[in-house]
Design a protein around this motif. Structure first.
Motif, PDB file in Angstrom:
ATOM      1  N   ASP A 282       0.827  -1.206   0.000  1.00  0.00           N
ATOM      2  CA  ASP A 282       0.000   0.000   0.000  1.00  0.00           C
ATOM      3  C   ASP A 282       0.860   1.254   0.000  1.00  0.00           C
ATOM      4  OD1 ASP A 282      -2.424  -1.235  -0.129  1.00  0.00           O
ATOM      5  OD2 ASP A 282      -2.883  -1.086   2.012  1.00  0.00           O
ATOM      6  N   LEU A 283       2.014   1.182   0.648  1.00  0.00           N
ATOM      7  CA  LEU A 283       2.899   2.345   0.682  1.00  0.00           C
ATOM      8  C   LEU A 283       3.423   2.664  -0.719  1.00  0.00           C
ATOM      9  CD1 LEU A 283       3.977   4.222   2.953  1.00  0.00           C
ATOM     10  CD2 LEU A 283       6.123   2.966   2.783  1.00  0.00           C
ATOM     11  N   PHE A 284       3.771   1.628  -1.496  1.00  0.00           N
ATOM     12  CA  PHE A 284       4.187   1.853  -2.877  1.00  0.00           C
ATOM     13  C   PHE A 284       3.050   2.474  -3.690  1.00  0.00           C
ATOM     14  CE2 PHE A 284       6.995  -2.024  -2.038  1.00  0.00           C
ATOM     15  CZ  PHE A 284       8.111  -1.254  -1.781  1.00  0.00           C
ATOM     16  N   ILE A 285       1.846   1.952  -3.474  1.00  0.00           N
ATOM     17  CA  ILE A 285       0.679   2.471  -4.191  1.00  0.00           C
ATOM     18  C   ILE A 285       0.442   3.931  -3.820  1.00  0.00           C
ATOM     19  CG2 ILE A 285      -1.811   2.251  -4.499  1.00  0.00           C
ATOM     20  CD1 ILE A 285      -1.489  -0.757  -3.928  1.00  0.00           C
ATOM     21  N   GLN A 286       0.510   4.240  -2.527  1.00  0.00           N
ATOM     22  CA  GLN A 286       0.294   5.613  -2.078  1.00  0.00           C
ATOM     23  C   GLN A 286       1.350   6.553  -2.655  1.00  0.00           C
ATOM     24  OE1 GLN A 286       0.290   4.871   2.114  1.00  0.00           O
ATOM     25  NE2 GLN A 286      -1.775   4.006   2.096  1.00  0.00           N
ATOM     26  N   PHE A 287       2.594   6.089  -2.711  1.00  0.00           N
ATOM     27  CA  PHE A 287       3.648   6.902  -3.314  1.00  0.00           C
ATOM     28  C   PHE A 287       3.287   7.233  -4.761  1.00  0.00           C
ATOM     29  CE2 PHE A 287       7.885   6.837  -5.587  1.00  0.00           C
ATOM     30  CZ  PHE A 287       8.243   8.133  -5.233  1.00  0.00           C
ATOM     31  N   GLY A 288       2.836   6.234  -5.517  1.00  0.00           N
ATOM     32  CA  GLY A 288       2.407   6.476  -6.887  1.00  0.00           C
ATOM     33  C   GLY A 288       1.224   7.430  -6.956  1.00  0.00           C
ATOM     34  N   GLN A 289       0.286   7.291  -6.031  1.00  0.00           N
ATOM     35  CA  GLN A 289      -0.879   8.175  -6.013  1.00  0.00           C
ATOM     36  C   GLN A 289      -0.492   9.609  -5.687  1.00  0.00           C
ATOM     37  OE1 GLN A 289      -3.296   6.013  -3.192  1.00  0.00           O
ATOM     38  NE2 GLN A 289      -4.378   4.872  -4.791  1.00  0.00           N
ATOM     39  N   TYR A 290       0.498   9.783  -4.813  1.00  0.00           N
ATOM     40  CA  TYR A 290       0.976  11.133  -4.511  1.00  0.00           C
ATOM     41  C   TYR A 290       1.642  11.754  -5.738  1.00  0.00           C
ATOM     42  CZ  TYR A 290       0.355   9.595   0.340  1.00  0.00           C
ATOM     43  OH  TYR A 290      -0.154   9.105   1.519  1.00  0.00           O
ATOM     44  N   LEU A 291       2.358  10.938  -6.507  1.00  0.00           N
ATOM     45  CA  LEU A 291       2.975  11.439  -7.740  1.00  0.00           C
ATOM     46  C   LEU A 291       1.909  11.945  -8.714  1.00  0.00           C
ATOM     47  CD1 LEU A 291       5.718   8.720  -8.394  1.00  0.00           C
ATOM     48  CD2 LEU A 291       6.057  11.023  -7.487  1.00  0.00           C
ATOM     49  N   VAL A 292       0.779  11.242  -8.755  1.00  0.00           N
ATOM     50  CA  VAL A 292      -0.326  11.653  -9.630  1.00  0.00           C
ATOM     51  C   VAL A 292      -0.989  12.921  -9.097  1.00  0.00           C
ATOM     52  CG1 VAL A 292      -2.579  11.013 -10.558  1.00  0.00           C
ATOM     53  CG2 VAL A 292      -0.751   9.304 -10.440  1.00  0.00           C
ATOM     54  N   SER A 293      -1.343  12.924  -7.821  1.00  0.00           N
ATOM     55  CA  SER A 293      -2.106  14.045  -7.263  1.00  0.00           C
ATOM     56  C   SER A 293      -1.265  15.308  -7.112  1.00  0.00           C
ATOM     57  CB  SER A 293      -2.701  13.652  -5.901  1.00  0.00           C
ATOM     58  OG  SER A 293      -1.678  13.344  -4.965  1.00  0.00           O
ATOM     59  N   ASP A 294       0.011  15.158  -6.742  1.00  0.00           N
ATOM     60  CA  ASP A 294       0.849  16.336  -6.495  1.00  0.00           C
ATOM     61  C   ASP A 294       1.491  16.885  -7.760  1.00  0.00           C
ATOM     62  OD1 ASP A 294       0.228  15.914  -3.882  1.00  0.00           O
ATOM     63  OD2 ASP A 294       2.241  15.341  -3.225  1.00  0.00           O
ATOM     64  N   PHE A 295       1.818  15.997  -8.717  1.00  0.00           N
ATOM     65  CA  PHE A 295       2.617  16.429  -9.869  1.00  0.00           C
ATOM     66  C   PHE A 295       2.033  16.010 -11.215  1.00  0.00           C
ATOM     67  CE2 PHE A 295       5.570  15.059  -6.390  1.00  0.00           C
ATOM     68  CZ  PHE A 295       5.874  16.330  -5.917  1.00  0.00           C
ATOM     69  N   ASP A 296       0.896  15.322 -11.214  1.00  0.00           N
ATOM     70  CA  ASP A 296       0.270  14.871 -12.454  1.00  0.00           C
ATOM     71  C   ASP A 296       1.160  13.905 -13.231  1.00  0.00           C
ATOM     72  OD1 ASP A 296      -1.919  14.781 -14.185  1.00  0.00           O
ATOM     73  OD2 ASP A 296      -1.104  16.340 -15.489  1.00  0.00           O
ATOM     74  N   PHE A 297       1.772  12.958 -12.516  1.00  0.00           N
ATOM     75  CA  PHE A 297       2.579  11.916 -13.154  1.00  0.00           C
ATOM     76  C   PHE A 297       1.690  10.948 -13.926  1.00  0.00           C
ATOM     77  CE2 PHE A 297       6.202  13.406 -11.124  1.00  0.00           C
ATOM     78  CZ  PHE A 297       7.293  12.556 -11.206  1.00  0.00           C
ATOM     79  N   ASN A 298       2.284  10.290 -14.898  1.00  0.00           N
ATOM     80  CA  ASN A 298       1.661   9.147 -15.566  1.00  0.00           C
ATOM     81  C   ASN A 298       2.162   7.886 -14.868  1.00  0.00           C
ATOM     82  OD1 ASN A 298       0.562   7.266 -17.312  1.00  0.00           O
ATOM     83  ND2 ASN A 298       2.095   7.586 -18.905  1.00  0.00           N
ATOM     84  N   VAL A 299       1.275   7.210 -14.123  1.00  0.00           N
ATOM     85  CA  VAL A 299       1.660   6.045 -13.325  1.00  0.00           C
ATOM     86  C   VAL A 299       0.882   4.824 -13.792  1.00  0.00           C
ATOM     87  CG1 VAL A 299       1.767   5.030 -11.018  1.00  0.00           C
ATOM     88  CG2 VAL A 299       2.211   7.479 -11.323  1.00  0.00           C
ATOM     89  N   ASP A 300       1.610   3.751 -14.123  1.00  0.00           N
ATOM     90  CA  ASP A 300       0.989   2.469 -14.432  1.00  0.00           C
ATOM     91  C   ASP A 300       1.170   1.570 -13.214  1.00  0.00           C
ATOM     92  OD1 ASP A 300       0.093   0.055 -15.325  1.00  0.00           O
ATOM     93  OD2 ASP A 300       1.416  -0.073 -17.063  1.00  0.00           O
ATOM     94  N   PHE A 301       0.073   1.343 -12.468  1.00  0.00           N
ATOM     95  CA  PHE A 301       0.139   0.535 -11.251  1.00  0.00           C
ATOM     96  C   PHE A 301       0.142  -0.961 -11.545  1.00  0.00           C
ATOM     97  CE2 PHE A 301      -1.549   4.585  -9.745  1.00  0.00           C
ATOM     98  CZ  PHE A 301      -0.819   4.782  -8.587  1.00  0.00           C
ATOM     99  N   ASN A 302      -0.132  -1.325 -12.790  1.00  0.00           N
ATOM    100  CA  ASN A 302      -0.111  -2.727 -13.189  1.00  0.00           C
ATOM    101  C   ASN A 302      -1.014  -3.561 -12.288  1.00  0.00           C
ATOM    102  OD1 ASN A 302       1.053  -5.503 -13.905  1.00  0.00           O
ATOM    103  ND2 ASN A 302       2.212  -4.183 -15.259  1.00  0.00           N
ATOM    104  N   MET A 303      -0.508  -4.630 -11.674  1.00  0.00           N
ATOM    105  CA  MET A 303      -1.331  -5.539 -10.871  1.00  0.00           C
ATOM    106  C   MET A 303      -1.840  -4.903  -9.583  1.00  0.00           C
ATOM    107  SD  MET A 303       0.911  -9.026 -11.307  1.00  0.00           S
ATOM    108  CE  MET A 303      -0.168 -10.028 -10.288  1.00  0.00           C
ATOM    109  N   LEU A 304      -1.375  -3.694  -9.275  1.00  0.00           N
ATOM    110  CA  LEU A 304      -1.787  -3.013  -8.049  1.00  0.00           C
ATOM    111  C   LEU A 304      -2.919  -2.026  -8.302  1.00  0.00           C
ATOM    112  CD1 LEU A 304       1.746  -2.273  -6.561  1.00  0.00           C
ATOM    113  CD2 LEU A 304       0.328  -4.311  -6.260  1.00  0.00           C
ATOM    114  N   ASP A 305      -3.377  -1.945  -9.548  1.00  0.00           N
ATOM    115  CA  ASP A 305      -4.435  -1.004  -9.923  1.00  0.00           C
ATOM    116  C   ASP A 305      -5.799  -1.613  -9.590  1.00  0.00           C
ATOM    117  OD1 ASP A 305      -6.209   0.753 -11.118  1.00  0.00           O
ATOM    118  OD2 ASP A 305      -4.947   1.068 -12.882  1.00  0.00           O
ATOM    119  N   ALA A 306      -6.571  -0.932  -8.734  1.00  0.00           N
ATOM    120  CA  ALA A 306      -7.866  -1.466  -8.285  1.00  0.00           C
ATOM    121  C   ALA A 306      -9.051  -0.865  -9.033  1.00  0.00           C
ATOM    122  CB  ALA A 306      -8.035  -1.232  -6.790  1.00  0.00           C
TER     123      ALA A 306
END
Length: 313
Positions: free
Chosen positions: A183-207
Motif C-alpha cells: 500500500d505504501l508503494f501504491i500511495q507513493f504512486g498516487q501522490y505522484l499523480v495528485s501532487d505532480f500529475d505523473f503518468n503512473v501504471d500501477f499494473n497488478m496493483l491497480d484497483a
C-alpha cells in the motif's frame, strides 16, 4: 569564455595564477549551488520544490576540473531521498530511510519495511541506456518500479509483484503486513499523480474497475480454463462462461467479479486479459490473490502462461 577554457601556454605566469584562482572559486561556487539544492531537498515543505531539487540533483555533476569533492551521494540517492521526503510530507512513515557508512563516498542510503522484514533493503539503481532510475530489492536486484522524475512517469513491474510480493514475502509475513508495505508503494504512486500529475501504471496493483491486466502470452492452452474450473469447484464456487466473448467469470461474493477472457481488437489482433470489478474499487489483482488463496495457487501454478505483461524492460 571561462578561464578553464583558456590555453595556459598563452598566459603569463601571473595570468596563469589568476586563472587558477578563478577556476577554484568557480568550483567552490558550484559546490555552494549544490548545497542550496540539497538543503531544499531535505528541508522544504513544498512538494513542487521537492521535485525541482530532486530532478536537478539527479543530473548535477559536483566535480569540476579544479575542485573534486571526495564524499558525495550517488545520483540514485536523490531519488530515494525524494521518495522518503514525499512520503514524509504526506505523513506516511512505514518505510524507514537508513544510512550506512561508506569510506569511498557519502553514506550509502537504503530503505527497509519493518512490517515485512527489516533485513530486506531497497534502493534506486540506474541502468545502462535507460532514463530515470529503478527501485530494487537490493539483494536480488528485482525491480519493483521504474521512476523518471523529469519525464514524470512511473511503471510497476508485474514480474516482481509476482515473485517478491505474492511469492517470497508471503512465506515470511502475514497478509496484512504485506498489504501495508505494498500500500505504501501504491500511495507513493498516487501522490505522484495528485501532487505532480505523473503518468503512473500501477499494473497488478491497480484497483480501478476499468483496469485490464493484459497477459504477456497471447495464446492460452485449453487446460487453463479447465484448471480454473476445477479450482473454483473445489472451493464451492461456479465458473461461468461469458456470452459475447471467449472467456469466463467468477463471482467471488460481495459483488466481486473475477474475469478471464480474450479481447478482440479492430485490427484483428487479440489479447487475453484479466479484470476485477467490485463496487468500491478496492480489489486489485494483487489483492485478489492475497484474499483468495485458490486463485493465487492457480495463477502461480500456471505462471508461464498467465504472467501479466509489463512496460518494464
Amino acid at each position: 569564455m571561462s578561464n578553464e577554457s583558456l590555453n595556459p601556454s598563452s598566459l603569463t605566469t601571473s595570468g596563469r595564477l589568476v586563472a587558477y584562482s578563478d577556476s577554484l572559486k568557480a568550483g567552490i561556487q558550484h559546490g555552494i549551488e549544490f548545497t542550496k539544492l540539497f538543503d531544499q531537498l531535505t528541508n522544504t515543505k513544498d512538494a513542487n520544490e521537492l521535485l525541482e531539487a530532486s530532478t536537478a540533483l539527479f543530473n548535477f555533476q559536483m566535480d569540476t576540473d579544479y575542485v573534486v569533492y571526495p564524499n558525495k551521494y550517488d545520483a540514485n540517492d536523490y531519488y530515494l531521498i525524494f521518495m522518503s521526503r514525499l512520503l514524509e510530507l504526506h505523513n506516511d512513515k512505514d518505510a524507514v530511510l537508513h544510512s550506512r557508512e561508506d569510506n569511498l563516498k557519502a553514506d550509502t542510503l537504503f530503505q527497509t519495511f519493518p512490517s515485512v522484514d527489516d533485513t530486506e533493503e531497497f534502493h534506486f539503481e540506474q541502468r545502462a541506456n535507460q532514463d530515470g532510475a529503478f527501485y530494487v530489492e537490493q539483494n536480488s536486484h528485482q525491480v519493483i518500479f521504474s521512476l523518471n522524475l523529469e519525464a514524470k512517469t512511473m511503471y510497476f513491474n508485474s514480474d516482481t509483484i509476482t515473485k517478491l510480493f505474492i511469492t517470497e514475502w508471503s512465506d515470511k509475513s502475514d497478509t496484512d503486513a504485506i498489504t501495508d508495505a505494498v500500500d505504501l508503494f501504491i500511495q507513493f504512486g498516487q501522490y505522484l499523480v495528485s501532487d505532480f500529475d505523473f503518468n503512473v501504471d500501477f499494473n497488478m496493483l491497480d484497483a480501478s474497475n476499468n483496469k485490464k491486466y493484459i497477459l504477456a502470452n497471447k495464446d492460452l492452452s485449453e487446460q487453463i480454463m479447465d484448471k480454473l474450473f476445477v479450482a473454483t469447484a473445489d472451493n464451492n464456487l461456479m465458473l461461468q462462461n461469458m456470452d459475447e466473448v471467449q472467456g469466463a467469470f467468477l463471482d467471488l461474493g460481495n459483488h466481486i467479479i473475477f474475469s478471464l477472457y480474450k479481447e478482440m481488437h479492430a485490427d484483428g489482433s487479440s489479447n487475453w486479459v484479466i479484470t476485477v470489478q467490485d463496487p468500491e474499487e478496492q480489489y486489485s489483482l494483487f489483492e485478489i490473490f492475497n484474499q483468495f488463496s485458490f486463485l493465487k495457487k492457480w495463477f502461480l501454478d500456471n505462471l508461464d502462461e498467465l504472467q501479466i505483461g509489463s512496460k518494464m524492460v
